[in-house]
Design an enzyme around this catalytic site. Structure first.
Site, PDB file in Angstrom:
ATOM      1  N   GLN A 172       0.856  -1.188   0.000  1.00 44.02           N
ATOM      2  CA  GLN A 172       0.000   0.000   0.000  1.00 44.02           C
ATOM      3  C   GLN A 172       0.892   1.238   0.000  1.00 44.02           C
ATOM      4  O   GLN A 172       1.695   1.406   0.919  1.00 44.02           O
ATOM      5  CB  GLN A 172      -0.868  -0.035   1.265  1.00 44.02           C
ATOM      6  CG  GLN A 172      -1.793   1.139   1.449  1.00 44.02           C
ATOM      7  CD  GLN A 172      -2.433   1.107   2.830  1.00 44.02           C
ATOM      8  OE1 GLN A 172      -1.964   0.402   3.718  1.00 44.02           O
ATOM      9  NE2 GLN A 172      -3.482   1.863   3.028  1.00 44.02           N
ATOM     10  N   GLY A 173       0.753   2.080  -1.001  1.00 44.60           N
ATOM     11  CA  GLY A 173       1.606   3.272  -1.108  1.00 44.60           C
ATOM     12  C   GLY A 173       0.818   4.538  -0.860  1.00 44.60           C
ATOM     13  O   GLY A 173       0.530   5.305  -1.785  1.00 44.60           O
ATOM     14  N   SER A 211       1.280   6.521   2.624  1.00 52.54           N
ATOM     15  CA  SER A 211       2.019   7.448   3.488  1.00 52.54           C
ATOM     16  C   SER A 211       3.264   8.001   2.795  1.00 52.54           C
ATOM     17  O   SER A 211       3.926   7.307   2.020  1.00 52.54           O
ATOM     18  CB  SER A 211       2.464   6.736   4.768  1.00 52.54           C
ATOM     19  OG  SER A 211       1.361   6.188   5.427  1.00 52.54           O
ATOM     20  N   GLU A 269      -9.854  -1.618   5.248  1.00 53.25           N
ATOM     21  CA  GLU A 269      -8.704  -1.862   6.145  1.00 53.25           C
ATOM     22  C   GLU A 269      -9.145  -1.853   7.601  1.00 53.25           C
ATOM     23  O   GLU A 269      -8.627  -2.594   8.424  1.00 53.25           O
ATOM     24  CB  GLU A 269      -7.608  -0.803   5.913  1.00 53.25           C
ATOM     25  CG  GLU A 269      -6.364  -1.045   6.746  1.00 53.25           C
ATOM     26  CD  GLU A 269      -5.186  -0.121   6.419  1.00 53.25           C
ATOM     27  OE1 GLU A 269      -5.341   0.770   5.558  1.00 53.25           O
ATOM     28  OE2 GLU A 269      -4.118  -0.294   7.029  1.00 53.25           O
ATOM     29  N   GLU A 312      -4.957   8.782  18.013  1.00 55.44           N
ATOM     30  CA  GLU A 312      -5.436  10.167  18.136  1.00 55.44           C
ATOM     31  C   GLU A 312      -6.445  10.473  17.023  1.00 55.44           C
ATOM     32  O   GLU A 312      -7.467  11.118  17.254  1.00 55.44           O
ATOM     33  CB  GLU A 312      -4.260  11.164  18.064  1.00 55.44           C
ATOM     34  CG  GLU A 312      -3.357  11.169  19.286  1.00 55.44           C
ATOM     35  CD  GLU A 312      -2.416   9.960  19.343  1.00 55.44           C
ATOM     36  OE1 GLU A 312      -2.223   9.282  18.301  1.00 55.44           O
ATOM     37  OE2 GLU A 312      -1.877   9.676  20.437  1.00 55.44           O
TER      38      GLU A 312
END
Ligand code: FAD
Length: 382
Positions: A129-130, A132, A247, A367
């Site tokens: 998975q690209g 970030s 996900e 968060e």
């Protein structure tokens, strides 16, 4: 899954559970597999994925036409529980199974589905998975990797980071900017990038526990044929949000893993601590057991909701917060009770300690999940 759901389990699924349990008992690699982050270990995991596929146990709920088992969500839930119960090897196809494949089924063209899905299931192609980037994690809409459409080819320049299994990957499901810089979620596009092609540099990144499961991926003038675009040009945000909803979907294996953790800790407490300390630890363990029951019940409710077609939404943030908090606290309780010796480098406890921290980060940090809960459940101003 809760006892309540088990009572309601249809006979066909109970039979599936019996067959699967017997198959796992006969076929799980004795003594486990070597470390997945080594060359040999990864290859061994690839071979294991093919064994699972040949036996009909990869992509349980994927359509038969895409190489799957043609089962339903309950089959999938039973599989996850039994696999964890039997302590099966880590699944290197997990991103493909959970979110990349399902997203391709929703947004990919028939030709793309035919080209990639079965190979994904058999681990013949490893996908990563690209999303970030160094300056875009929680703030995904701030990503800067650019792709320019020149005729029938996208030319991609930029950098992706924290790419799980990047070192071993053949393909990346990448989110890139095709619109104006600073356009936030507008002007993003999803591309399947061949990581074995020219212009791609993959550099392993060491993790806190000493392994190198991550990579950073540098893309320099990488040419991607336009028929490898997944979904529309400039329409990648909708694709990415669907992917993230998959996900963060329910994982019925999660409560099984937490239960194993709790049982192991309780066993160690009973065997190794003096009676006075056992009494003190019992309260903490009891609280953890109550939290585990709530986690199991909530996961079962989510599976039932999905079965009835309810959208996941904010529920997935609640369960992610709850489950990762429980795992972290169990690991911390273990190190409090037994001291740092338990965390000697290289031991399973050491790796587990760091994994329990990673759960608070990937797929959206704790968060960020709290922000979602504050916004969508409590209606607090942003
Ligand atoms: C084990 C693991 C596997 C991963 N695999 C992949 C992968 O395969 N592919 C991929 O693309 N990415 C992957 N990631 C990356 C992951 O998605 C990001 O780490 C995550 O989204 C957080 O981004 P960041 O690391 O840039 O932290 P940042 O976004 O920079 O956040 C830093 C800190 O600030 C806090 N913060 C940020 N924004 C806010 C806000 N608005 N309100 C309150 N607090 C805030 C965060 O919670 C965090 O504590 C993986 C991460 C881990 C740990």
């Amino acid at each position: 899954m809760s006892a309540g759901m088990r009572v309601a389990m249809p006979p066909a699924h109970q039979e599936f559970r019996r067959r699967l349990r017997a198959w796992l008992a006969d076929n799980l690699p004795a003594g486990g597999l070597p470390d997945v982050d080594t060359d040999d270990g990864f290859r061994a995991h690839q071979a294991w994925e093919r064994t699972l596929h040949d036996a009909g146990y990869a992509g349980i709920s994927w359509p038969v036409a895409h190489g799957g088992g043609g089962g339903d969500l309950l089959h999938e839930a039973v599989f996850a529980e039994e696999y964890e119960r039997a302590r099966g090897p880590v699944r290197i196809t997990r991103p493909s199974l959970r979110f990349l494949g399902p997203t391709l089924m929703r947004f990919g063209s028939p030709a793309q589905q035919q080209r990639w899905l079965v190979r994904m299931l058999r681990a013949e192609d490893i996908w990563s998975q690209g999303f970030s980037e160094p300056e875009a994690g929680s703030d995904l809409a701030g990503l800067r990797t650019r792709a320019e459409l020149r005729g029938e080819v996208y030319v991609v320049d930029g950098q992706k980071t924290w790419t799980t299994h990047g070192r071993f990957s053949d393909w990346m499901f990448a989110l890139v900017r095709t619109g104006a810089p600073g356009g936030r979620h507008r002007g993003l596009t999803c591309l399947a990038i061949d990581l074995r092609g020219p212009g791609v540099t993959v550099r392993p990144v060491g993790q806190a526990h000493g392994r190198t499961g991550f990579a950073e991926v540098f893309l320099t003038g990488v040419e991607v044929p336009a028929d490898q675009r997944i979904g529309g040009h400039d329409e990648g945000w909708a694709v990415a949000m669907t992917l993230l909803s998959f996900e963060r979907g329910p994982d019925t294996g999660g409560p099984v893993r937490s239960r194993q953790r709790l049982a192991a800790l309780a066993g160690d407490v009973a065997a190794d601590l003096p009676p006075a300390q056992v009494a003190a630890a019992a309260g903490e363990l009891g609280t953890a057991a109550a939290r585990l029951y709530a986690y199991r019940a909530h996961t079962a409710r989510r599976v039932a909701g999905q079965w009835e077609g309810e959208p996941g939404g904010v529920e997935s943030s609640v369960v992610k917060l709850y489950s990762t908090g429980l795992d972290r606290d169990l690991v911390e309780l273990g190190s409090e009770l037994f001291g740092d010796l338990r965390l000697a480098e290289g031991t399973p406890e050491y790796v587990d300690f760091w994994h329990s921290r990673a759960g608070r980060i990937y797929g959206g940090t704790a968060e960020i999940q709290r922000n979602i809960v504050a916004d969508r459940i409590l209606g607090l101003p942003r």
